[in-house]
Motif scaffolding. Structure first.
Motif, PDB file in Angstrom:
ATOM      1  N   ARG A   1       0.823  -1.161   0.123  1.00  0.00           N
ATOM      2  CA  ARG A   1      -0.029   0.068  -0.048  1.00  0.00           C
ATOM      3  C   ARG A   1       0.830   1.176  -0.001  1.00  0.00           C
ATOM      4  O   ARG A   1       0.605   2.335  -0.992  1.00  0.00           O
ATOM      5  N   LEU A   2       2.090   1.067   0.724  1.00  0.00           N
ATOM      6  CA  LEU A   2       2.824   2.304   1.016  1.00  0.00           C
ATOM      7  C   LEU A   2       3.151   2.654  -0.495  1.00  0.00           C
ATOM      8  O   LEU A   2       3.555   3.650  -1.146  1.00  0.00           O
ATOM      9  N   LEU A   3       3.900   1.464  -1.372  1.00  0.00           N
ATOM     10  CA  LEU A   3       4.335   1.715  -2.329  1.00  0.00           C
ATOM     11  C   LEU A   3       3.326   2.130  -3.573  1.00  0.00           C
ATOM     12  O   LEU A   3       3.672   3.476  -4.344  1.00  0.00           O
ATOM     13  N   GLN A   4       1.959   1.792  -3.472  1.00  0.00           N
ATOM     14  CA  GLN A   4       1.003   2.353  -4.407  1.00  0.00           C
ATOM     15  C   GLN A   4       0.818   3.757  -4.001  1.00  0.00           C
ATOM     16  O   GLN A   4       0.754   4.778  -5.128  1.00  0.00           O
ATOM     17  N   ASP A   5       0.873   4.294  -2.605  1.00  0.00           N
ATOM     18  CA  ASP A   5       0.513   5.605  -2.451  1.00  0.00           C
ATOM     19  C   ASP A   5       1.853   6.441  -2.532  1.00  0.00           C
ATOM     20  O   ASP A   5       1.502   7.628  -2.860  1.00  0.00           O
ATOM     21  N   LEU A   6       2.998   5.919  -2.741  1.00  0.00           N
ATOM     22  CA  LEU A   6       4.176   6.531  -2.932  1.00  0.00           C
ATOM     23  C   LEU A   6       4.095   6.955  -4.354  1.00  0.00           C
ATOM     24  O   LEU A   6       4.687   8.026  -4.740  1.00  0.00           O
ATOM     25  N   ARG A   7       3.748   6.038  -5.099  1.00  0.00           N
ATOM     26  CA  ARG A   7       3.638   6.605  -6.713  1.00  0.00           C
ATOM     27  C   ARG A   7       2.808   7.806  -6.841  1.00  0.00           C
ATOM     28  O   ARG A   7       2.947   8.386  -7.793  1.00  0.00           O
ATOM     29  N   ARG A   8       1.861   7.999  -6.025  1.00  0.00           N
ATOM     30  CA  ARG A   8       0.976   9.102  -6.168  1.00  0.00           C
ATOM     31  C   ARG A   8       1.407  10.378  -5.337  1.00  0.00           C
ATOM     32  O   ARG A   8       0.611  11.421  -5.331  1.00  0.00           O
ATOM     33  N   ALA A   9       2.264  10.199  -4.565  1.00  0.00           N
ATOM     34  CA  ALA A   9       2.581  11.271  -3.500  1.00  0.00           C
ATOM     35  C   ALA A   9       3.227  12.289  -4.249  1.00  0.00           C
ATOM     36  O   ALA A   9       2.913  13.595  -3.794  1.00  0.00           O
ATOM     37  N   LEU A  10       4.015  12.326  -5.388  1.00  0.00           N
ATOM     38  CA  LEU A  10       4.469  13.520  -5.707  1.00  0.00           C
ATOM     39  C   LEU A  10       3.460  14.266  -6.270  1.00  0.00           C
ATOM     40  O   LEU A  10       3.527  15.386  -6.471  1.00  0.00           O
ATOM     41  N   ALA A  11       2.751  13.792  -7.319  1.00  0.00           N
ATOM     42  CA  ALA A  11       1.614  14.330  -8.070  1.00  0.00           C
ATOM     43  C   ALA A  11       0.493  15.040  -6.854  1.00  0.00           C
ATOM     44  O   ALA A  11       0.022  16.044  -7.199  1.00  0.00           O
ATOM     45  N   ARG A  12       0.427  14.344  -5.681  1.00  0.00           N
ATOM     46  CA  ARG A  12      -0.460  14.969  -4.801  1.00  0.00           C
ATOM     47  C   ARG A  12       0.207  15.788  -3.911  1.00  0.00           C
ATOM     48  O   ARG A  12      -0.365  16.587  -2.863  1.00  0.00           O
ATOM     49  N   ASP A  13       1.700  16.141  -3.992  1.00  0.00           N
ATOM     50  CA  ASP A  13       2.095  17.212  -3.228  1.00  0.00           C
ATOM     51  C   ASP A  13       2.130  16.737  -2.058  1.00  0.00           C
ATOM     52  O   ASP A  13       2.089  17.715  -0.851  1.00  0.00           O
ATOM     53  N   GLU A  14       2.429  15.436  -1.517  1.00  0.00           N
ATOM     54  CA  GLU A  14       2.395  15.090  -0.160  1.00  0.00           C
ATOM     55  C   GLU A  14       3.998  15.174   0.264  1.00  0.00           C
ATOM     56  O   GLU A  14       4.022  15.104   1.582  1.00  0.00           O
ATOM     57  N   LEU A  15       4.960  14.796  -0.453  1.00  0.00           N
ATOM     58  CA  LEU A  15       6.133  15.208   0.055  1.00  0.00           C
ATOM     59  C   LEU A  15       6.547  16.459   0.514  1.00  0.00           C
ATOM     60  O   LEU A  15       6.242  17.496  -0.163  1.00  0.00           O
ATOM     61  N   ILE A  16       7.297  16.537   1.674  1.00  0.00           N
ATOM     62  CA  ILE A  16       7.777  17.867   2.135  1.00  0.00           C
ATOM     63  C   ILE A  16       9.392  17.736   2.623  1.00  0.00           C
ATOM     64  O   ILE A  16       9.769  16.627   2.821  1.00  0.00           O
ATOM     65  N   LEU A  17       9.813  18.775   2.680  1.00  0.00           N
ATOM     66  CA  LEU A  17      11.266  18.905   3.258  1.00  0.00           C
ATOM     67  C   LEU A  17      11.325  19.705   4.482  1.00  0.00           C
ATOM     68  O   LEU A  17      10.884  20.739   4.839  1.00  0.00           O
ATOM     69  N   HIS A  18      11.983  19.104   5.526  1.00  0.00           N
ATOM     70  CA  HIS A  18      12.214  19.749   6.780  1.00  0.00           C
ATOM     71  C   HIS A  18      13.816  19.845   6.582  1.00  0.00           C
ATOM     72  O   HIS A  18      14.722  19.246   5.685  1.00  0.00           O
ATOM     73  N   TYR A  19      14.418  20.822   7.465  1.00  0.00           N
ATOM     74  CA  TYR A  19      15.728  21.302   7.280  1.00  0.00           C
ATOM     75  C   TYR A  19      16.384  21.274   8.803  1.00  0.00           C
ATOM     76  O   TYR A  19      15.752  21.847   9.660  1.00  0.00           O
TER      77      TYR A  19
ATOM     78  N   PRO B   1      13.461   2.836   1.707  1.00  0.00           N
ATOM     79  CA  PRO B   1      13.644   1.469   1.179  1.00  0.00           C
ATOM     80  C   PRO B   1      12.834   1.141   0.049  1.00  0.00           C
ATOM     81  O   PRO B   1      13.075   0.561  -0.785  1.00  0.00           O
ATOM     82  N   ILE B   2      11.542   1.336   0.526  1.00  0.00           N
ATOM     83  CA  ILE B   2      10.655   1.071  -0.691  1.00  0.00           C
ATOM     84  C   ILE B   2      10.781   1.930  -2.022  1.00  0.00           C
ATOM     85  O   ILE B   2      10.864   1.386  -3.021  1.00  0.00           O
ATOM     86  N   ALA B   3      11.137   3.053  -1.867  1.00  0.00           N
ATOM     87  CA  ALA B   3      11.254   3.894  -2.926  1.00  0.00           C
ATOM     88  C   ALA B   3      12.446   3.525  -3.806  1.00  0.00           C
ATOM     89  O   ALA B   3      12.539   3.460  -5.047  1.00  0.00           O
TER      90      ALA B   3
END
Length: 685
Positions: free
Chosen positions: A436-454, A489-491
């Protein structure tokens, strides 16, 4: 009235008969390999060449025969004799083009063909229109007919035996042509011996203006040699074409076989690859269905192989994989399958009667892998983690069996490695979560779910922040904020790390541009490169485009590469790193001290920073060995004129110790946790 013979023309008639016979045998060989329209073309051409050859032999022999009167030939009857010769030849070639020619048909064919040749001969004699007519001796007349039939039967039998290509075929055809030519000439001269020309006879064709002998000679010789020559040349070219086509077909067949072999087998171990493995599992399932049996699928992963690869190099690791594959294959039956998916992942497929059968094989495999491998005087000891799924108990399809065996292997890894685990339904939840994480990760970029912390980076002397390291997070819509250990690791296994890595680089540069525009022009940004991203051929262009897109000085960007990644292919790594540093980008060697770097290669690395792994910083206060390692790394960095960065600083004591050692930059929760850009800016100012 008695005739005489010209010896030269008699010999010439024999040569023409031999040439006609050779042409006939060659045509028979062509017909054996021709198909479709080509078969009919060769049959028509062969009938004309062979028929004209026999007919020419007859009239050359007639030209060799001299009577004490003028001789001519009636054109119409002469053409009828030619038609009879061509017809007999066509029938003969049709017979030898058949796949089979039983004896009754061979005898009937000999009679019909011999009758045609005899008809050609006696029509040719009738073309003289002798007055009074020619008398034929019954004995010699009958003998000529029998000779014609015998010669035809022999010709058909020889043609059948020599129509296939083989060794010494040309010599055999030449010898057979001599026999057939003598038989045909023998028939003609036997027929001539039967002819009686009464005294006072005249040739009606010569009196009535028929075809004169000299013109007939020119016509016969030119036409015969022309047609037979053209036919033989065409046959020669066709044979060469067939030969080249055959060689090309063989080459294409071999190339196709090699391509199929390459497409279905692993190039290193020659074991079945994923594509062939899928087919083997499906076949095993079908067989088990028919016989009410079971199938075991074992997913095998080598423990510690990555360390061996990093320490000794890929070529050494490849040899180890080949030796391991050979060792495991010896444990299996011929009907079992051992496949390699890639890297150090192998799959075993075998038919079993019960779970105990799978246990026996799994224990044999783990024991075999545990035995030391000796390669180039180096003795290595590995272990294997196996996961086992059974048909039909655990799954009923190839995909489910592979997924469940993989989940069981993953459970073995988590439980301490070096062993085997059978799949249980409880593991399905874990496997389903990863899927499920793999399937969701495929859509994460398009859905703007990835973020960066610094996470801020501070000088060791306690001065203000000088920059940040970009760290990836995933704001999952249902599971909340996920750290990189959950999904990286999944990515990496799925290849999604490449587009994600490009996104991280772009967003980090965009954020640095925003901070520079806000007045913090001295700040720098560090971005981690994954192993797959580091080996991507587009990395240099991606970095250059990101810097240009956000108008950044390359000197403010630091790319972090782990020590083990940089040492996988040292020469290629050096070339890539030199290209990046030539652009002005800085390079940091991350997790330093955990790999197997050679100081010689490290000296050649165009790096500007060494990052001490947090594992050495964690027990710095209580572990003298860690303290010694950190001191050595700091001293090494100074000698190589590199900045030394310590990460994982979580206490005041750690910070003080690193300050005293002279560590240049510090990172850690004690100094500043990873945070969003707004919080980072508030803390830094």
């Amino acid at each position: 009235m008695v005739g005489t013979y010209n010896p030269t023309l008699v010999v010439f008639s024999l040569l023409v008969a031999i040439l006609a016979s050779y042409t006939a045998l060659d045509m028979a060989g062509r017909l054996a390999t021709a198909t479709g329209r080509g078969l009919y073309g060769w049959m028509i051409g062969g009938a004309l060449a062979m028929g004209l050859g026999i007919w020419s032999m007859h009239f050359i022999a007639m030209l060799a025969f001299h009577l004490p009167i003028p001789v001519g030939y009636d054109l119409a009857i002469t053409l009828y004799s030619l038609a009879a010769s061509v017809g007999a030849s066509a029938y003969a070639l049709w017979l030898v083009s058949r796949q089979r020619l039983p004896w009754p048909r061979l005898l009937a064919g000999a009679v019909l063909m011999g009758g045609g040749i005899a008809a050609m001969h006696y029509l040719g004699m009738a073309a003289m229109r002798m007055q009074p007519g020619i008398d034929y001796d019954p004995f010699w007349f009958s003998a000529s007919i029998l000779v014609a039939i015998g010669a035809s039967g022999a010709a058909l039998w020889i043609a059948l035996r020599l129509r296939r290509e083989g060794r010494h075929i040309r010599l055999l055809r030449l010898a057979a042509s001599l026999v057939m030519g003598l038989a045909i000439v023998g028939m003609h001269y036997t027929g001539m011996a039967a002819a009686r020309f009464p005294a006072g006879s005249i040739c009606g064709a010569a009196v009535d203006g028929g075809l004169q002998s000299h013109w007939l000679a020119v016509l016969v010789i030119v036409t015969t040699l022309g047609i037979i020559g053209i036919t033989l040349i065409a046959s020669l070219f066709d044979k060469r074409l067939h030969s080249r086509t055959g060689r090309l077909a063989d080459s294409l067949a071999r190339a196709n076989q090699e391509l199929v072999e390459a497409a279905l087998h692993d190039p290193l171990t020659r074991l079945p690859n994923r594509m062939l493995l899928q087919d083997r599992i499906e076949q095993a399932i079908e067989k088990a269905k028919r016989h009410g049996a079971s199938v075991a699928v074992m997913f095998c992963d080598l423990d510690g192989f990555k360390l061996v690869n990093d320490a000794y190099g890929h070529q050494f690791g490849d040899r180890l994989l080949v030796r391991m594959a050979e060792r495991v294959r010896e444990l299996l039956r011929p009907q079992d399958t051992l496949a390699r998916l890639g890297g150090d992942e192998f799959v075993v497929v075998l038919g079993v009667e019960s779970t105990d059968d799978a246990v026996v094989v799994a224990e044999r495999i783990t024991a075999a892998v545990a035995e030391p491998f000796v390669i180039d005087a180096a003795e290595l000891q590995l272990s294997a983690s196996l996961g086992i799924a059974l048909y039909p108990d655990d799954a009923t399809s190839e995909r489910e069996l592979m997924a469940h065996a993989d989940a069981a292997m993953y459970h073995t890894k988590q439980s301490g490695r070096n062993g085997y685990t059978f799949f249980t339904p409880a593991m399905q939840a874990s496997a389903a979560r990863r899927l499920r994480l793999l399937q969701d990760l495929r859509r994460a970029l398009a859905r703007d779910e990835l973020i960066l912390h610094y996470q801020p980076k501070f000088p060791g002397s306690g001065q203000p922040v000088i920059g940040a390291e970009a760290l990836l997070r995933w704001q999952h819509p249902e599971l909340g904020l996920l750290g990189p250990d959950t999904f990286i690791p999944i990515a990496e296994r799925s290849g999604l790390i490449l587009p994600i890595g490009d996104w991280v680089l772009d967003r980090a540069c965009a954020q640095l541009r925003a901070w520079h525009d806000a007045g913090h022009t001295s700040w720098s940004m560090a971005v981690n490169l994954s192993p797959l991203q580091f080996t991507s051929p587009s990395l240099v262009d991606t970095v250059r485009d990101a810097l240009q897109r956000h108008a950044l000085d390359p000197g403010h960007l630091t790319l972090e590469v782990t020590e083990t990644t940089a040492m996988k292919n040292v020469e290629a790594s050096l070339q890539l790193l030199n290209t990046l540093t030539a652009m002005g980008v800085k390079i940091a060697i991350d997790d330093f001290g955990t790999g197997y770097s050679s100081l010689l290669y490290l000296k050649r690395m165009p790096a500007s920073e060494l990052k001490i792994d947090r594992a050495f910083v964690r027990d710095l206060e209580n572990n003298a060995e860690d303290a010694a390692i950190v001191s050595s790394i700091v001293a090494l960095g100074r000698s190589l004129q590199l900045q030394v960065v310590a990460e994982g600083v979580e206490t005041e004591a750690q910070r003080d110790f690193l300050d005293q050692l002279g560590c240049d930059l510090l990172q850690g929760y004690h100094l500043g946790k990873p945070m969003d850009p707004e919080a980072f800016l508030r803390q830094a100012t």
